[in-house]
Design a protein around this motif. Structure first.
Motif, PDB file in Angstrom:
ATOM      1  N   ILE A  51      -6.134  -1.978  -5.059  1.00 37.62           N
ATOM      2  CA  ILE A  51      -5.881  -1.558  -3.680  1.00 37.62           C
ATOM      3  C   ILE A  51      -4.376  -1.465  -3.420  1.00 37.62           C
ATOM      4  CG2 ILE A  51      -6.054  -2.289  -1.262  1.00 37.62           C
ATOM      5  CD1 ILE A  51      -8.866  -3.372  -1.978  1.00 37.62           C
ATOM      6  N   ARG A  52      -3.614  -2.461  -3.880  1.00 34.17           N
ATOM      7  CA  ARG A  52      -2.157  -2.430  -3.709  1.00 34.17           C
ATOM      8  C   ARG A  52      -1.543  -1.182  -4.345  1.00 34.17           C
ATOM      9  NH1 ARG A  52      -2.309  -7.766  -5.408  1.00 34.17           N
ATOM     10  NH2 ARG A  52      -2.398  -9.164  -3.662  1.00 34.17           N
ATOM     11  N   LYS A  53      -2.005  -0.832  -5.554  1.00 33.27           N
ATOM     12  CA  LYS A  53      -1.473   0.341  -6.242  1.00 33.27           C
ATOM     13  C   LYS A  53      -1.766   1.623  -5.470  1.00 33.27           C
ATOM     14  CE  LYS A  53      -1.521  -1.500 -10.933  1.00 33.27           C
ATOM     15  NZ  LYS A  53      -2.168  -1.463 -12.255  1.00 33.27           N
ATOM     16  N   VAL A  54      -2.988   1.738  -4.952  1.00 33.78           N
ATOM     17  CA  VAL A  54      -3.365   2.934  -4.199  1.00 33.78           C
ATOM     18  C   VAL A  54      -2.536   3.032  -2.920  1.00 33.78           C
ATOM     19  CG1 VAL A  54      -5.235   4.007  -2.870  1.00 33.78           C
ATOM     20  CG2 VAL A  54      -5.696   3.090  -5.150  1.00 33.78           C
ATOM     21  N   ILE A  55      -2.412   1.929  -2.209  1.00 33.16           N
ATOM     22  CA  ILE A  55      -1.631   1.929  -0.961  1.00 33.16           C
ATOM     23  C   ILE A  55      -0.169   2.261  -1.254  1.00 33.16           C
ATOM     24  CG2 ILE A  55      -0.726   0.441   0.874  1.00 33.16           C
ATOM     25  CD1 ILE A  55      -3.479  -0.933   0.903  1.00 33.16           C
ATOM     26  N   LYS A  56       0.381   1.665  -2.301  1.00 28.56           N
ATOM     27  CA  LYS A  56       1.779   1.922  -2.660  1.00 28.56           C
ATOM     28  C   LYS A  56       1.981   3.400  -2.978  1.00 28.56           C
ATOM     29  CE  LYS A  56       5.440   0.051  -5.580  1.00 28.56           C
ATOM     30  NZ  LYS A  56       5.755  -0.915  -6.636  1.00 28.56           N
ATOM     31  N   SER A  57       1.040   3.982  -3.699  1.00 31.40           N
ATOM     32  CA  SER A  57       1.125   5.403  -4.046  1.00 31.40           C
ATOM     33  C   SER A  57       1.088   6.269  -2.785  1.00 31.40           C
ATOM     34  CB  SER A  57      -0.027   5.771  -4.973  1.00 31.40           C
ATOM     35  OG  SER A  57      -0.088   7.152  -5.171  1.00 31.40           O
ATOM     36  N   GLU A  58       0.176   5.949  -1.876  1.00 29.31           N
ATOM     37  CA  GLU A  58       0.070   6.714  -0.630  1.00 29.31           C
ATOM     38  C   GLU A  58       1.322   6.549   0.224  1.00 29.31           C
ATOM     39  OE1 GLU A  58      -2.255   8.959   0.330  1.00 29.31           O
ATOM     40  OE2 GLU A  58      -3.047   8.663  -1.689  1.00 29.31           O
ATOM     41  N   THR A 100       4.204   9.287   1.693  1.00 33.66           N
ATOM     42  CA  THR A 100       4.614   9.340   3.095  1.00 33.66           C
ATOM     43  C   THR A 100       6.118   9.123   3.227  1.00 33.66           C
ATOM     44  OG1 THR A 100       2.441   8.515   3.768  1.00 33.66           O
ATOM     45  CG2 THR A 100       4.217   8.317   5.370  1.00 33.66           C
ATOM     46  N   GLU A 101       6.640   8.159   2.476  1.00 37.27           N
ATOM     47  CA  GLU A 101       8.085   7.909   2.511  1.00 37.27           C
ATOM     48  C   GLU A 101       8.864   9.135   2.047  1.00 37.27           C
ATOM     49  OE1 GLU A 101       8.488   4.490   0.017  1.00 37.27           O
ATOM     50  OE2 GLU A 101       7.924   3.092   1.609  1.00 37.27           O
ATOM     51  N   ARG A 152       7.916  12.236   2.193  1.00 36.17           N
ATOM     52  CA  ARG A 152       7.805  13.273   3.246  1.00 36.17           C
ATOM     53  C   ARG A 152       8.736  12.953   4.403  1.00 36.17           C
ATOM     54  NH1 ARG A 152       6.350  17.521   5.462  1.00 36.17           N
ATOM     55  NH2 ARG A 152       4.906  17.838   7.175  1.00 36.17           N
ATOM     56  N   LEU A 153       8.768  11.692   4.828  1.00 31.03           N
ATOM     57  CA  LEU A 153       9.661  11.306   5.922  1.00 31.03           C
ATOM     58  C   LEU A 153      11.130  11.495   5.537  1.00 31.03           C
ATOM     59  CD1 LEU A 153       7.872   8.119   7.300  1.00 31.03           C
ATOM     60  CD2 LEU A 153       8.071  10.348   8.414  1.00 31.03           C
ATOM     61  N   ALA A 154      11.469  11.209   4.294  1.00 32.80           N
ATOM     62  CA  ALA A 154      12.850  11.404   3.831  1.00 32.80           C
ATOM     63  C   ALA A 154      13.219  12.885   3.879  1.00 32.80           C
ATOM     64  CB  ALA A 154      13.018  10.850   2.423  1.00 32.80           C
ATOM     65  N   LYS A 155      12.309  13.749   3.480  1.00 31.92           N
ATOM     66  CA  LYS A 155      12.576  15.190   3.537  1.00 31.92           C
ATOM     67  C   LYS A 155      12.736  15.657   4.977  1.00 31.92           C
ATOM     68  CE  LYS A 155      10.222  16.264  -0.790  1.00 31.92           C
ATOM     69  NZ  LYS A 155       9.026  16.842  -1.425  1.00 31.92           N
ATOM     70  N   ILE A 156      11.894  15.154   5.869  1.00 33.03           N
ATOM     71  CA  ILE A 156      12.004  15.515   7.283  1.00 33.03           C
ATOM     72  C   ILE A 156      13.332  15.027   7.848  1.00 33.03           C
ATOM     73  CG2 ILE A 156      11.051  15.042   9.582  1.00 33.03           C
ATOM     74  CD1 ILE A 156       8.255  15.033   8.217  1.00 33.03           C
ATOM     75  N   ALA A 157      13.711  13.791   7.513  1.00 32.22           N
ATOM     76  CA  ALA A 157      14.981  13.244   7.997  1.00 32.22           C
ATOM     77  C   ALA A 157      16.156  14.073   7.488  1.00 32.22           C
ATOM     78  CB  ALA A 157      15.126  11.785   7.576  1.00 32.22           C
ATOM     79  N   ALA A 158      16.099  14.509   6.232  1.00 30.43           N
ATOM     80  CA  ALA A 158      17.179  15.334   5.674  1.00 30.43           C
ATOM     81  C   ALA A 158      17.267  16.667   6.410  1.00 30.43           C
ATOM     82  CB  ALA A 158      16.950  15.555   4.181  1.00 30.43           C
ATOM     83  N   LYS A 159      16.122  17.286   6.684  1.00 36.70           N
ATOM     84  CA  LYS A 159      16.120  18.560   7.415  1.00 36.70           C
ATOM     85  C   LYS A 159      16.669  18.363   8.824  1.00 36.70           C
ATOM     86  CE  LYS A 159      12.339  20.744   4.913  1.00 36.70           C
ATOM     87  NZ  LYS A 159      10.958  21.265   4.996  1.00 36.70           N
ATOM     88  N   ASN A 160      16.278  17.254   9.482  1.00 37.85           N
ATOM     89  CA  ASN A 160      16.777  16.979  10.823  1.00 37.85           C
ATOM     90  C   ASN A 160      18.286  16.757  10.824  1.00 37.85           C
ATOM     91  OD1 ASN A 160      14.346  17.234  12.155  1.00 37.85           O
ATOM     92  ND2 ASN A 160      13.832  15.074  11.961  1.00 37.85           N
TER      93      ASN A 160
END
Length: 123
Positions: A55-62, A66-67, A69-77
């Motif tokens: 479960i930890r591995k799956v959550i970490k992967s997900e 997300t991280e 994607r958020l980093a890419k959004i922050a860079a675009k902003n």
């Protein structure tokens, strides 16, 4: 049935004897039940550890996705904000203000002060 011979302390022997007497079972039955219970509990704990790790591995992967994607959004902003800032300074200069950067810095200070006062009113 295979046999195991082992040595135990006198106090443990007394406890097993008392337990066998209370349950009206032989000492061998009591020890077998104790061993069965212990090995079953240990196997369950190991299975839970395996499930938890999976479960930890799956959550970490997900979360990693997300991280990212958020980093890419922050860079675009950040690029969009820098572009807007640059265009604002050009527009200020085009309006006849000579020191557009100082004008922009002053406006930014006022905006920060406004946002901070607004946050205090919301609290």
């Amino acid at each position: 049935m295979p046999q195991i011979h082992l040595k135990i302390s006198e106090s443990l022997n007394k406890k097993i004897t008392a337990l066998a007497s209370a349950e009206q079972k032989s000492k061998s039955e009591v020890v077998r039940n104790i061993l069965e219970h212990y090995t079953a509990e240990n196997a369950a704990e190991n299975s839970l550890d395996l499930v938890s790790e999976t479960i930890r591995k799956v959550i970490k992967s997900e979360l990693r996705r997300t991280e990212d994607r958020l980093a890419k959004i922050a860079a675009k902003n950040t690029i969009a904000a820098a572009t807007a800032m640059y265009l604002n300074t050009l527009a200020i200069e085009d309006c006849g203000k000579r020191n557009a950067i100082e004008f922009y810095k002053e406006a930014r200070k006022k905006a920060v002060a406004f946002l901070q006062s607004d946050e205090k009113e919301d609290s």
